[in-house]
Design an enzyme around this catalytic site. Structure first.
Site, PDB file in Angstrom:
ATOM      1  N   MET A 125     -14.411 -52.064   6.517  1.00 25.02           N
ATOM      2  CA  MET A 125     -13.686 -52.126   7.877  1.00 25.02           C
ATOM      3  C   MET A 125     -13.411 -50.706   8.565  1.00 25.02           C
ATOM      4  SD  MET A 125     -10.443 -53.636   5.484  1.00 25.02           S
ATOM      5  CE  MET A 125     -10.351 -52.377   4.509  1.00 25.02           C
ATOM      6  N   LEU A 174     -23.497 -47.548   6.750  1.00 25.90           N
ATOM      7  CA  LEU A 174     -23.082 -47.217   8.202  1.00 25.90           C
ATOM      8  C   LEU A 174     -21.458 -47.157   8.229  1.00 25.90           C
ATOM      9  CD1 LEU A 174     -24.152 -47.407  11.140  1.00 25.90           C
ATOM     10  CD2 LEU A 174     -23.987 -50.107  11.004  1.00 25.90           C
ATOM     11  N   LYS A 175     -20.549 -47.590   7.420  1.00 27.49           N
ATOM     12  CA  LYS A 175     -19.081 -47.134   7.566  1.00 27.49           C
ATOM     13  C   LYS A 175     -18.882 -45.470   7.230  1.00 27.49           C
ATOM     14  CE  LYS A 175     -14.537 -47.149   7.261  1.00 27.49           C
ATOM     15  NZ  LYS A 175     -13.644 -47.695   6.372  1.00 27.49           N
ATOM     16  N   LEU A 176     -19.857 -44.961   6.260  1.00 24.17           N
ATOM     17  CA  LEU A 176     -19.721 -43.727   6.040  1.00 24.17           C
ATOM     18  C   LEU A 176     -20.322 -42.784   7.409  1.00 24.17           C
ATOM     19  CD1 LEU A 176     -20.701 -43.363   2.287  1.00 24.17           C
ATOM     20  CD2 LEU A 176     -18.516 -43.315   3.536  1.00 24.17           C
TER      21      LEU A 176
END
Length: 292
Positions: A125, A174-176
């Site tokens: 998220m 991709l969140k990181l």
């Protein structure tokens, strides 16, 4: 609605509470793990949600188990401990990990879920608790195209923008990358604001020049209320979480073997803050007081 899902949630915290509320609002059935880290759940119970005493009981009553916990150690504990989610997973049930996790851990976790007869998706998220309550989160999903299509109607009940990043683990990767960019921008703006104040520049002038030039964007607008009025609520994200996420980014870039000179500086900035409970905007105040 084409299908009403039976959802089980582990982690009804700042983000999870909004997700739970919107899952109920969309007409799905919801149970959740009773846990001291939850926000108040009275409104959820009133709306028909059911509290469960263990991860196993949550999984037994669900076809989709949503994990909304802090990071990889918590994900692994919740799934694999005795009486954990895996102990009660129904054949074909789906585990969705909404936490911010280490991609190499995610791949191991996914493998164990599949070996136990389940399916796995990461759906990291972004955005804030405010958008979670409004059902307007952004999700970054790692899953097969078929699974993504099957579950998208459920995700649309609590998310506004849903990006399919690729296969399992791609969502967390991709969140990181996203959080590194977001927290990196925050670090640059925090140091610049502290330097500007030390130099005697008026905050209004700084905000005007940055906002109409190279500093314009989402992160400046999140920091703006703090710079203008000392209000940190625009970016309710703790320095501890920032340190954790940048730490995960370091572990990931170690595994990938890519350059990260700037990331080291960003990590050191957040790690040097004594009170890790501060929110990200408050870093500006700390830097302003510190004299090197």
């Amino acid at each position: 609605m084409s299908h009403s899902f039976r959802v089980g949630m582990v982690g009804v915290g700042l983000m999870g509470h909004g997700i739970a509320r919107n899952i109920l609002k969309a007409g799905h059935r919801l149970c959740f793990l009773d846990h001291p880290g939850n926000q108040s759940v009275d409104d959820l119970l009133a709306a028909g949600a059911v509290a469960k005493a263990s991860g196993r009981e949550v999984a037994e009553d669900a076809e989709v188990v949503l994990l909304c916990v802090t990071g990889s150690p918590q994900v692994e504990a919740v799934l694999f401990q005795p009486e954990g989610v895996l102990a009660g997973l129904n054949p074909g049930s789906l585990v969705i990990d909404c936490s911010t996790a280490l991609p190499s851990s995610t791949e191991r976790v996914a493998q164990r879920v599949v070996e136990a007869g389940g399916r796995f998706m990461d759906a990291a998220m972004t955005r804030t608790p405010k958008e979670a309550e409004e059902g307007r989160l952004n999700l970054i999903v790692g899953a097969s195209a078929d699974l993504f299509a099957e579950v998208k109607p459920l995700l649309e009940g609590f998310a506004e923008n849903i990006a399919h990043a690729g296969g399992v683990g791609a969502g967390h990767t991709l969140k990181l990358l996203h959080n590194y960019v977001s927290l990196g921008f925050s670090a640059v703006l925090a140091e610049a604001t502290a330097a500007s104040r030390r130099a005697g520049i008026d905050d209004t002038a700084l905000l005007e020049v940055l906002g109409k030039g190279g500093g314009a964007g989402v992160i400046l607008e999140r920091l703006r209320p703090y710079i203008e009025a000392g209000d940190p609520s625009g970016f309710r994200f703790s320095v501890a979480n920032a340190s954790k996420d940048i730490g995960y980014y370091h572990a990931m870039t170690d595994e990938l073997g890519v350059a990260r000179g700037v990331a080291t500086g960003v990590r050191d900035l957040y790690a040097a803050i004594d009170d890790q409970g501060l929110s990200v905007p408050e870093v500006i105040g700390v830097l302003e007081r510190d004299r090197h």
